[in-house]
Scaffold this active site. Structure first.
Site, mmCIF file in Angstrom:
data_model
loop_
_atom_site.group_PDB
_atom_site.id
_atom_site.type_symbol
_atom_site.label_atom_id
_atom_site.label_comp_id
_atom_site.label_asym_id
_atom_site.label_seq_id
_atom_site.Cartn_x
_atom_site.Cartn_y
_atom_site.Cartn_z
ATOM 1 N N SER A 112 0.806 -1.225 0.000
ATOM 2 C CA SER A 112 0.000 0.000 0.000
ATOM 3 C C SER A 112 0.840 1.277 0.000
ATOM 4 C CB SER A 112 -0.949 -0.046 1.187
ATOM 5 O OG SER A 112 -1.896 0.973 1.061
ATOM 6 N N HIS A 113 0.689 2.082 1.051
ATOM 7 C CA HIS A 113 1.357 3.388 1.096
ATOM 8 C C HIS A 113 2.809 3.282 1.572
ATOM 9 C CE1 HIS A 113 -0.378 2.313 4.899
ATOM 10 N NE2 HIS A 113 0.519 3.070 5.487
ATOM 11 N N ASP A 277 -2.727 6.263 -3.375
ATOM 12 C CA ASP A 277 -1.565 5.613 -2.769
ATOM 13 C C ASP A 277 -1.026 4.466 -3.629
ATOM 14 O OD1 ASP A 277 -3.639 3.816 -2.337
ATOM 15 O OD2 ASP A 277 -2.817 3.110 -0.441
ATOM 16 N N ASP A 279 -1.390 1.242 -3.859
ATOM 17 C CA ASP A 279 -2.279 0.252 -4.468
ATOM 18 C C ASP A 279 -3.631 0.828 -4.880
ATOM 19 O OD1 ASP A 279 -2.910 0.610 -1.765
ATOM 20 O OD2 ASP A 279 -3.785 -1.384 -1.586
ATOM 21 N N ASP A 281 -6.101 2.432 -3.293
ATOM 22 C CA ASP A 281 -7.339 2.416 -2.520
ATOM 23 C C ASP A 281 -7.536 3.670 -1.673
ATOM 24 O OD1 ASP A 281 -5.354 1.716 -0.755
ATOM 25 O OD2 ASP A 281 -6.289 -0.139 -0.051
ATOM 26 N N ARG A 282 -6.526 4.517 -1.580
ATOM 27 C CA ARG A 282 -6.701 5.741 -0.785
ATOM 28 C C ARG A 282 -6.876 6.961 -1.677
ATOM 29 N NH1 ARG A 282 -2.920 5.658 4.526
ATOM 30 N NH2 ARG A 282 -3.206 3.462 5.050
ATOM 31 N N LYS A 376 -11.750 -0.045 -0.218
ATOM 32 C CA LYS A 376 -11.774 1.394 -0.406
ATOM 33 C C LYS A 376 -11.224 1.696 -1.793
ATOM 34 C CE LYS A 376 -7.570 2.136 2.416
ATOM 35 N NZ LYS A 376 -7.238 0.870 3.094
HETATM 36 C C1 VG1 Z 1 -3.689 1.876 8.241
HETATM 37 C C2 VG1 Z 1 -4.876 2.794 8.399
HETATM 38 C C3 VG1 Z 1 -6.163 2.021 8.179
HETATM 39 C C4 VG1 Z 1 -6.125 1.339 6.823
HETATM 40 C C5 VG1 Z 1 -4.888 0.479 6.716
HETATM 41 C C6 VG1 Z 1 -4.731 -0.146 5.353
HETATM 42 O O1 VG1 Z 1 -3.722 0.869 9.228
HETATM 43 O O2 VG1 Z 1 -4.872 3.403 9.653
HETATM 44 O O3 VG1 Z 1 -7.247 2.912 8.284
HETATM 45 O O4 VG1 Z 1 -7.262 0.546 6.631
HETATM 46 O O5 VG1 Z 1 -3.728 1.264 6.962
HETATM 47 O O6 VG1 Z 1 -4.717 0.811 4.362
HETATM 48 P P1 VG1 Z 1 -2.845 0.929 10.572
HETATM 49 O O7 VG1 Z 1 -3.111 -0.334 11.282
HETATM 50 O O8 VG1 Z 1 -1.429 1.146 10.161
HETATM 51 O O9 VG1 Z 1 -3.339 2.143 11.328
HETATM 52 V V1 VG1 Z 1 -3.813 0.532 2.983
HETATM 53 O O10 VG1 Z 1 -4.132 1.780 1.955
HETATM 54 O O11 VG1 Z 1 -2.372 0.272 3.671
HETATM 55 O O12 VG1 Z 1 -4.314 -1.020 2.346
HETATM 56 CO CO CO Z 2 -3.608 1.308 0.117
#
Ligand code: VG1
Ligand code: CO
Length: 543
Positions: A112-113, A277, A279, A281-282, A376
């Protein structure tokens, strides 16, 4: 020919908030990815003749793991895999492809990010047949299996050509390389008023800048924004996915998308700026000279969703993760529909969406989406904003002011303390929990604690329970602080402190956020002893 490869378990293959995330070099160890993928196949519900979807965000090591996954899938009896060309599938596109083609699930390769590259992060998520992230019962079963695994299966053979659309045979399985963008772009065209958006793009009434951050949304945004909607070439920036995201964090926030922010605060700003981001989804939404917090964006999208064809009939409910501000709840109340509060992570929205209890969901971490998929969806949020701008003809700042004047304003920020010692982070949370019972009635500056708890959740659809989802401290004035540890990091621990202050419609609606949150920031330090536990006197990232 199917080979059986003997293996032994690795420690710590426990999926977090969103899949298994580790450093690339951890995933590069022989058997590491293979063990995890085989464990998924050993526990996943997958009837005979199942289809599996495989795709990723294009980061370093993506292609290697895709080839491994294809060989293992073939040996485990899948009839077909659908793979995005170039190994690319954004998370929401993968969710859609799983649903559209009736797959039993999918592997999404992404961290992801988190940054990418040989020294950075990699990840594997498993999504189930509804297109959504595997629920906790499934991730726990996968984890349990990783602890006993002693073999994985594979079909020997050459790598398939990921860059050519078409089918090939891997053992008894068909591997089909598909266009990663087309199905998703078609879905967006069904949901939104493309002619109205196209008209504003053509006459220049709405201009936009979309920063794909050298991550997966580039090809999607080029196709949808520039080709199908007619926004001028150059609207999409950093639109070519790179294995290391150009050396940046593909995290759409004010820190990592600072260039976009600066543009949006300048006189050259377009109507709306957005970013997504790693992947896809954000989403980050910035209007001309106004930043819209993700929590506000969720509320504003929900309040105006009826302006888009897909939601013209109204919403069934709105769901938000617990740390997300309560702005969306106020909209739900006004619409006379239920507001749901779930733990952090999209996997908790799946049952609500499947049961028709919620239509729109969101998280403070820049995640918004709807029942069109089970993830998302960054570009979806941007397109809903564009749809709303096209129909109302109002600038983002005006929409925000009108929203706050009607519902009140939730000033909001999240403070992240990254890569702190895990032991220190755990000690902080343990001390906080011990203090919970004594907090109600105590005052911190002008704030008096009205309630404090450790958030636990019972899924209203399937009854499953999730505990320890974050410490909430509520104040008499309606403000709130939430403390929790991240479940997506790969180095030490990350403490997240979520700060929220509500001002009613007749309150102070046009103030600067840091000033409005100053008392809460001081209270957070006094309550949790952040400096004493971590040695940090300021957060690394404020979003
Ligand atoms: C973070 C965010 C959460 C989100 C998750 C995955 O998790 O706070 O809201 O769903 O990332 O997003 P954490 O446990 O680090 O707070 V993504 O865009 O990484 O798939
Ligand atoms: Co993501």
């Amino acid at each position: 020919m199917i080979s059986t490869v003997a293996t032994t378990p690795f420690e710590g293959q426990k999926p977090g908030t969103s899949g298994l995330r580790k450093k690339v070099r951890v995933f590069q160890q022989p058997n590491y990815a293979e063990n995890f993928i085989q464990s998924v196949f050993d526990v996943a519900e997958r009837p005979a003749g199942s289809t599996l979807v495989i795709g990723g965000d294009g980061r370093f090591h993506n292609r290697t793991v895709i080839q491994q996954a294809i060989r293992i899938a073939a040996a485990n009896g899948y009839a077909r895999v659908l793979v995005g060309k170039g190994g690319i599938l954004s998370t929401p596109a993968a969710s859609h492809v799983i649903r559209k083609y009736g797959a039993s699930g999918g592997l999404i390769l992404s961290a992801s990010h988190n940054p990418g590259g040989p020294e950075e992060d990699f990840g594997i998520k498993y999504n189930i047949a509804n297109g959504g992230p595997a629920p906790e019962a499934v991730t726990e079963a996968i984890y349990a299996r990783t602890q006993t695994i002693d073999r994985w299966l594979m079909v020997e053979g050459d790598d398939i050509d990921l860059d050519r659309i078409g089918s090939s045979q891997v053992g008894d399985m068909v591997a089909q390389v598909i266009d990663p963008v087309a199905d998703y772009a078609d879905l967006m065209e069904e949901l939104f008023d493309f002619p109205a958006i196209r008209a504003t793009a053509a006459n220049g009434a709405v201009t936009t800048a979309f920063d794909a951050m050298h991550a997966v949304t580039g090809p999607y945004a080029h196709e949808i924004l520039e080709r199908r909607l007619g926004f001028p070439a150059g609207t999409v920036r950093n639109g070519t996915p790179l294995e290391d995201f150009g050396g940046h964090h593909p995290d759409p926030n004010l820190v990592h998308a600072a260039e976009l922010y600066d543009l949006m605060m300048s006189s050259a700003a377009p109507t709306i700026g957005a970013a997504s981001d790693g992947d896809g989804d954000r989403n980050l939404i910035i209007g001309k000279s106004v930043f819209i917090t993700p929590s506000d964006s969720l509320a504003m999208l929900a309040a105006n969703a009826h302006l888009a064809p897909a939601y013209a009939g109204g919403l069934k409910g709105i769901a938000r993760s617990m740390p997300t501000s309560t702005a969306a709840d106020k909209v739900a109340e006004a619409l006379g529909i239920p507001a749901w509060e779930t733990p952090t992570g999209w996997k908790f929205f799946g049952t609500l969406l499947d049961a028709g209890k919620a239509t729109i969901c969101g998280e403070e971490s820049a995640g918004t989406g709807s029942d069109h998929v089970r993830e998302k969806d960054g570009l979806w949020a941007v397109l809903l904003w564009l749809n709303i701008l096209a129909v109302t003809g109002k600038p983002v700042a005006k929409l925000a002011q009108e929203h706050w004047a009607r519902f009140g304003r939730n000033y909001y920020a999240r403070h992240d303390y990254e890569a702190i010692e895990t032991a220190n982070a755990n000690a902080l949370m343990a001390a906080l929990e011990d203090a919970l019972a004594g907090l109600p009635g105590r005052s911190f500056g002008p704030l008096t604690v009205s309630a404090a708890d450790q958030f636990a959740y019972t899924d209203p659809v399937d009854g499953s329970e999730s505990r320890n989802q974050g410490v909430r401290v509520m104040f008499a004035c309606g403000s709130r602080i939430v403390f929790r540890l991240s479940g997506t990091g790969t180095e030490g621990a990350t403490l997240r402190v979520y700060l929220e202050r509500y001002e009613a419609p007749d309150g102070r609606l046009a103030e600067e956020t840091p000033a409005m949150l100053a008392d809460l920031i001081a209270a957070a330090e006094a309550i949790a002893g952040i400096a004493a536990h971590t040695g940090r006197t300021a957060p690394d990232v404020v979003t």
